[in-house]
Design a protein around this motif. Structure first.
Motif, PDB file in Angstrom:
ATOM      1  N   ALA A 118      -0.314  -5.231  -4.322  1.00  0.00           N
ATOM      2  CA  ALA A 118       0.366  -6.487  -4.009  1.00  0.00           C
ATOM      3  C   ALA A 118       0.754  -7.229  -5.281  1.00  0.00           C
ATOM      4  CB  ALA A 118      -0.524  -7.362  -3.124  1.00  0.00           C
ATOM      5  N   THR A 119      -0.149  -7.296  -6.216  1.00  0.00           N
ATOM      6  CA  THR A 119       0.127  -8.016  -7.456  1.00  0.00           C
ATOM      7  C   THR A 119       1.215  -7.306  -8.278  1.00  0.00           C
ATOM      8  OG1 THR A 119      -2.105  -8.903  -7.476  1.00  0.00           O
ATOM      9  CG2 THR A 119      -0.948  -8.824  -9.590  1.00  0.00           C
ATOM     10  N   LEU A 120       1.150  -5.997  -8.337  1.00  0.00           N
ATOM     11  CA  LEU A 120       2.191  -5.254  -9.054  1.00  0.00           C
ATOM     12  C   LEU A 120       3.555  -5.479  -8.401  1.00  0.00           C
ATOM     13  CD1 LEU A 120       0.053  -2.071  -9.629  1.00  0.00           C
ATOM     14  CD2 LEU A 120       1.008  -3.506 -11.455  1.00  0.00           C
ATOM     15  N   CYS A 121       3.532  -5.577  -7.094  1.00  0.00           N
ATOM     16  CA  CYS A 121       4.727  -5.856  -6.317  1.00  0.00           C
ATOM     17  C   CYS A 121       5.361  -7.179  -6.736  1.00  0.00           C
ATOM     18  CB  CYS A 121       4.282  -5.955  -4.870  1.00  0.00           C
ATOM     19  SG  CYS A 121       5.377  -5.200  -3.739  1.00  0.00           S
ATOM     20  N   THR A 122       4.544  -8.186  -6.869  1.00  0.00           N
ATOM     21  CA  THR A 122       5.039  -9.499  -7.282  1.00  0.00           C
ATOM     22  C   THR A 122       5.679  -9.398  -8.658  1.00  0.00           C
ATOM     23  OG1 THR A 122       3.294 -10.579  -6.019  1.00  0.00           O
ATOM     24  CG2 THR A 122       4.375 -11.906  -7.709  1.00  0.00           C
ATOM     25  N   GLN A 123       5.033  -8.683  -9.559  1.00  0.00           N
ATOM     26  CA  GLN A 123       5.590  -8.552 -10.907  1.00  0.00           C
ATOM     27  C   GLN A 123       6.945  -7.835 -10.900  1.00  0.00           C
ATOM     28  OE1 GLN A 123       4.628 -10.023 -13.696  1.00  0.00           O
ATOM     29  NE2 GLN A 123       3.015 -11.038 -12.521  1.00  0.00           N
ATOM     30  N   LEU A 124       7.084  -6.826 -10.058  1.00  0.00           N
ATOM     31  CA  LEU A 124       8.383  -6.143  -9.982  1.00  0.00           C
ATOM     32  C   LEU A 124       9.413  -7.007  -9.264  1.00  0.00           C
ATOM     33  CD1 LEU A 124       7.318  -2.430  -9.402  1.00  0.00           C
ATOM     34  CD2 LEU A 124       8.481  -3.370 -11.401  1.00  0.00           C
ATOM     35  N   PHE A 125       8.982  -7.744  -8.255  1.00  0.00           N
ATOM     36  CA  PHE A 125       9.879  -8.660  -7.550  1.00  0.00           C
ATOM     37  C   PHE A 125      10.461  -9.672  -8.536  1.00  0.00           C
ATOM     38  CE2 PHE A 125      10.772 -12.601  -5.270  1.00  0.00           C
ATOM     39  CZ  PHE A 125      11.546 -12.153  -4.225  1.00  0.00           C
ATOM     40  N   LYS A 126       9.602 -10.197  -9.378  1.00  0.00           N
ATOM     41  CA  LYS A 126      10.015 -11.138 -10.428  1.00  0.00           C
ATOM     42  C   LYS A 126      11.120 -10.571 -11.299  1.00  0.00           C
ATOM     43  CE  LYS A 126       6.439 -14.149 -12.350  1.00  0.00           C
ATOM     44  NZ  LYS A 126       5.171 -14.065 -13.065  1.00  0.00           N
ATOM     45  N   ARG A 143      -0.373  -8.816   3.098  1.00  0.00           N
ATOM     46  CA  ARG A 143      -0.800  -8.192   1.849  1.00  0.00           C
ATOM     47  C   ARG A 143      -2.282  -8.478   1.625  1.00  0.00           C
ATOM     48  NH1 ARG A 143       1.853 -11.557  -2.988  1.00  0.00           N
ATOM     49  NH2 ARG A 143       2.442  -9.445  -3.539  1.00  0.00           N
ATOM     50  N   ASP A 144      -2.894  -7.733   0.751  1.00  0.00           N
ATOM     51  CA  ASP A 144      -4.346  -7.849   0.518  1.00  0.00           C
ATOM     52  C   ASP A 144      -5.110  -7.524   1.800  1.00  0.00           C
ATOM     53  OD1 ASP A 144      -3.500  -9.085  -1.937  1.00  0.00           O
ATOM     54  OD2 ASP A 144      -3.552 -11.048  -0.958  1.00  0.00           O
ATOM     55  N   SER A 145      -4.576  -6.648   2.607  1.00  0.00           N
ATOM     56  CA  SER A 145      -5.204  -6.406   3.911  1.00  0.00           C
ATOM     57  C   SER A 145      -6.640  -5.903   3.781  1.00  0.00           C
ATOM     58  CB  SER A 145      -4.345  -5.478   4.770  1.00  0.00           C
ATOM     59  OG  SER A 145      -4.048  -4.288   4.098  1.00  0.00           O
ATOM     60  N   GLY A 186       0.961  -4.711  10.186  1.00  0.00           N
ATOM     61  CA  GLY A 186       0.595  -3.622   9.275  1.00  0.00           C
ATOM     62  C   GLY A 186       0.455  -4.122   7.850  1.00  0.00           C
ATOM     63  N   PRO A 187      -0.173  -3.311   6.997  1.00  0.00           N
ATOM     64  CA  PRO A 187      -0.350  -3.695   5.601  1.00  0.00           C
ATOM     65  C   PRO A 187       1.005  -3.677   4.883  1.00  0.00           C
ATOM     66  CG  PRO A 187      -1.730  -1.788   6.203  1.00  0.00           C
ATOM     67  CD  PRO A 187      -0.740  -1.997   7.298  1.00  0.00           C
ATOM     68  N   ALA A 188       1.246  -4.685   4.057  1.00  0.00           N
ATOM     69  CA  ALA A 188       2.523  -4.780   3.355  1.00  0.00           C
ATOM     70  C   ALA A 188       2.339  -5.557   2.063  1.00  0.00           C
ATOM     71  CB  ALA A 188       3.557  -5.483   4.228  1.00  0.00           C
ATOM     72  N   PRO A 189       2.142  -4.849   0.968  1.00  0.00           N
ATOM     73  CA  PRO A 189       1.941  -5.552  -0.307  1.00  0.00           C
ATOM     74  C   PRO A 189       3.174  -6.339  -0.766  1.00  0.00           C
ATOM     75  CG  PRO A 189       1.803  -3.142  -0.575  1.00  0.00           C
ATOM     76  CD  PRO A 189       1.972  -3.403   0.875  1.00  0.00           C
ATOM     77  N   GLN A 190       4.337  -6.003  -0.230  1.00  0.00           N
ATOM     78  CA  GLN A 190       5.548  -6.716  -0.638  1.00  0.00           C
ATOM     79  C   GLN A 190       5.454  -8.167  -0.212  1.00  0.00           C
ATOM     80  OE1 GLN A 190       7.994  -7.506  -2.650  1.00  0.00           O
ATOM     81  NE2 GLN A 190       8.820  -5.445  -2.397  1.00  0.00           N
TER      82      GLN A 190
END
Lengths: 239, 239, 239, 239, 239, 239
Positions: F18-26, E125-127, E141-145
């Motif tokens: 990425a950050t939005l992802c973390t918030q949804l993961f939460k 992430r943050d690639s 690959g890029p992966a924000p998850q």
């Protein structure tokens, strides 16, 4: 759209999916067989019926929990009771067979309702039990995981993709021991008799080959073989 | 290239593909089993025969129409009548099993001609009928779609790829209930007896394991087990 | 960690993998079924046992030659004799079923040792022979190629991936005719009775559906159906 | 077969692959763009040239060792010197880009020889160096592994598959910043002018859209837009 | 195991991954390049360092929640601070790049600590930010998850799989603008000088080809070319 | 449904995916990032907008010919003019990027209309031209083949799948240099401020790491680091 006639059903039941495929190929259709889907159970006859569609999109955690089934308007449950007898319930699961799009209870209900068959490019749970139903079922593979884990039922009787093929409500689905084909509705009345005729010719060809004939001049048949075919037909299809 | 002898065929028929695999692995070959291909039909014995190859490239709409089969020189049709009895017809369909590389008529003809078997990494149509032939057939999966929709037969008896393995005309193919292996022609005379010997040793080992032996010292066998093996052989392979 | 009790085994054997899946889904687990793995052989009962793991990484030519099996400390061979009776040997082959992670000799040995079953997301060689064992075996597909060609056995009883699911040593594996589920060890005591209860309710539901009931109000059951269910239970599960 | 003319080359260089695609689609061709292949290097102009083919099958350990390159008749090395200037060397690597089908030395040689370009559905090694050549190169991906590890060069100037498309020697390949298209040789003389005409029309359309026009009536253009197009052409393509 | 010397590092930095690949191929190694992984960021020099491994298995919902990072003993976080300067942190994410195995904070920390590089067959992430670090990074690959959604960090410094290749702690990893290769530790001292020598020879060959030489007799070089090579070396590598 | 406010847009533009992802993961969402889709073009700011959906099913030869575009009611063409400014047009192409779902003319029109962006899990033609638009575009890959060859536009503003994620009309899409995330509409008002807050904290953390801090106690921050963070905020985010 009127339901297809019993005569048409009978005609289609005499045709293999392979033969119907050839007839559609002749008419310029190259993408007619549902991919990634195989028979799980078979009825006493070939599956023939109009498509009644059910569409899934990916599941979302807040929408797809066990509580949804308490709602009788849930599209999956509604579809089970809404598909008319004689039609085939066909599901678009985006080819993802890692979760079920049904199980033995729903499939048993469909078979009791006189539905013509069930097709999904997703999975099915309770597959060993379903395999014992006398009811045509085609699926992407066994998947004990429930549909909620991957699939969100969203609407029914809209055009869908199933196994890479376009399926419009009312298209005619035919399934044999090999696969399921989608016949565009406006073509079924011309495709069915041509396919039935082709079946008979191929039955003749294979009988000749079984008797030792070369395929040269026989498959496809040239003049002499065609003459023998006419004789064979007169004899009622006996060598 | 002389045909392989009946003795060699007999020897190979006593070996599983797994055992032949070990023998080729020992000689530095790690890519010998055709991938993505499974048995559809079986003959009375293991399939053994020299490779007779048929190569397909992707279909092209102007070249691949139903009319092509009227030409007896069409490579697919020609191959069916050209493969010598005792050999195996093997097809390179680029691992694309979404269309057929044959159907029940062609396969029936092959079986009548005394051909040793048929292998394709493409599909086959009429697969339920083919499953009833007493003839070894290996394929990538059922595919009612005809070959013209995806595959253009282009030449025969050239080196090909099948299921990720190089196949040269004349290589020896062995197929059992599990898979098909390609034995480079120049190695078959040394591989066959070594594999037959290994089969016998493993039969002994499994008999010991069935009687409760640990695999330690037995698989692979150390001195004591090898001595018992010699006894067992003298007794004619009985415990 | 104490072994699971016979009572727990008995309870789990009354549950399908699909039902156990629902119970874990209810508790927030969406990735519990081993993917890409199917039954090859079945024992007299459902497979139930604690996971005993074996981990493979890709083979390396200098490390993975036939000589390694002469070393009794080779992890694959050691695991075969080390897995305790009643447990399931489960292998992480990174989902690569192009080579075996065992064959008929090793599987026979496991069955003789009272092991509860074998699961691999790799291949198995001698699969036609293994299919005749009365022993639960789940695998990624037939693969005559030996493990050394692709897989290097590296350690045992560490947490692994199998078919996309985390497996910790001691987790409880249940396998039926459809698939294998991984039940986290700390949940098995609560999941098992709930699943057994659900099985009974679904047995009632399917009996109603077989008798012609609509699924509306029955699946899931509303008040009236639940009342009938209580009656049905009192009658000992008979309609 | 005569080489294509400079006029035809010039005409094709004014067309994008997308536009050529539309022209072939119009004529019934739906599978014309090489899949899984992307540009690595670009020349000063679009790549245009006749296909000169090279075919690989899977490598075999005894045949594919470093010694083979000492033989000047090795098909890969022979092809490099044999492809005529102005043609494109195109390789069938069965879509396997895990090993190279060339590196910077061979590609440099091709560019020095006046070859029109290089296309492979396999990999290329030394890809960072190749990216600096002023020479059109299309490939499946970077792959430092040498071809011998996966690919056995077997013959040249036979029909091949590349990226899922049939390529016959002499077919015309056009490559732009997006992809490579295969134009069947017998169609190139009619496709090129139609495509060049379409390019001009689309240039007009996009100029209108850039000026704020809706696509309604403009794309595709109805009568009024077509009239404006004629004006625009008279003005030499200026708004 | 002693760290690799600066001399060895310097020697390896003069070699491309392609050349090292050839040297390992010569010694019988065909599976040495990490597949499915590409450069995201580059340092001032080629990446060279010993492998320090981190292993992930699939995530489990109860174990992989945001709270785990509060534990300084979490294996991912521990690995970031534990990998010695000069070594490369390499992660086994089972080739699943749909979630990250790190982000810009962790990668920045590694670069500050003097670590030699980072390799993962998972995502990052943050690639876009990482791409600006002057630090060698290779990824799937890029992966924000975040990793918790798919990956459970389980242990470090055990043998792993990365991109289909076995990686043992201490193996030497070299990464260039194309890919990463795994050199078994016991071979690095012989492979490095041979590769450096090969690099020089190929530099000569390409200079000849740039000057218009045919590859015949030059690549690989026959006697005359080898003599010119010796001259060229004496001249200090100038034509 | 009211459009999202400018304040919300501004807040979201300060957050990475990425950050939005973390918030949804939460909040229990693990499947929020569109898979298999990457940026082709970027606007001056992050892409933020409500989803306006377009659904494709597989093409059918009789329905999908060039003539269809003469009909202004064709769903693809209609969608281009119908998507409101500030929203994002997002297409469900079933992840099939072998044909386009648009080209430079349509994308130019969207950018002129003030649409917020374009997302497709299919392909795009004219991708080199589109890359020069100052307009956020995300796609599955370059594909000169026109949509009619594979995709039949069927309806708009229905729930769809895109890259394996459920997208409901009105969901908020955010795209950065890495990927696109789907924020369920009812969550966006709580997710945005939390994500913006997290961004600030991570900016602080990375500044500490750049200054040489260990991640221990800093990422995630313990008491001391949180105190420094409060100081840092007071100083306006400067170290």
């Amino acid at each position: 759209m009127d339901p297809i006639t019993d005569d048409l059903r009978a005609l289609l039941r005499r045709c293999s999916v392979a033969t119907l495929c050839t007839q559609l190929f002749k008419r310029g259709f190259r993408n007619t067989v549902i991919q990634g889907v195989r028979p799980l159970a078979q009825g006493p006859e070939l599956m023939v019926g109009e498509a009644f569609t059910l569409r899934y999109i990916p599941a979302r955690e807040d929408l797809d929990h066990l509580g949804v089934f308490n709602d009788p308007a849930h599209p999956q449950r509604r579809a089970i009771e809404a598909v008319p007898p004689g039609q085939v319930l066909i599901c678009d699961c985006r080819g993802d067979a890692s979760a079920a799009s049904g199980g033995s209870i729903l499939l048993t209900r469909l078979s009791k309702r006189g539905v013509a068959g069930f097709v999904t490019d997703g999975g099915l749970r309770d597959s060993p039990e379903i395999a014992h139903l006398k009811f045509p079922v085609y699926f992407g593979g066994p998947a004990p995981q429930l549909n909620l884990a991957r699939h969100h039922a969203v609407d029914m009787n809209v055009p869908i993709a199933c196994g890479g093929v376009a399926v419009f409500p009312g298209d005619v689905l035919v399934g044999d021991g090999e696969a399921v084909i989608v016949i565009p509705r406006h073509l079924v009345n011309e495709v069915a008799p041509d396919a039935a005729e082709q079946e008979q010719l191929e039955e003749f060809v294979i009988s000749e080959v079984r008797n030792g004939a070369s395929i040269v001049g026989v498959y496809p048949p040239k003049e002499a073989a065609l003459a023998r075919y006419q004789e064979w037909r007169k004899r009622g299809g006996k060598n």
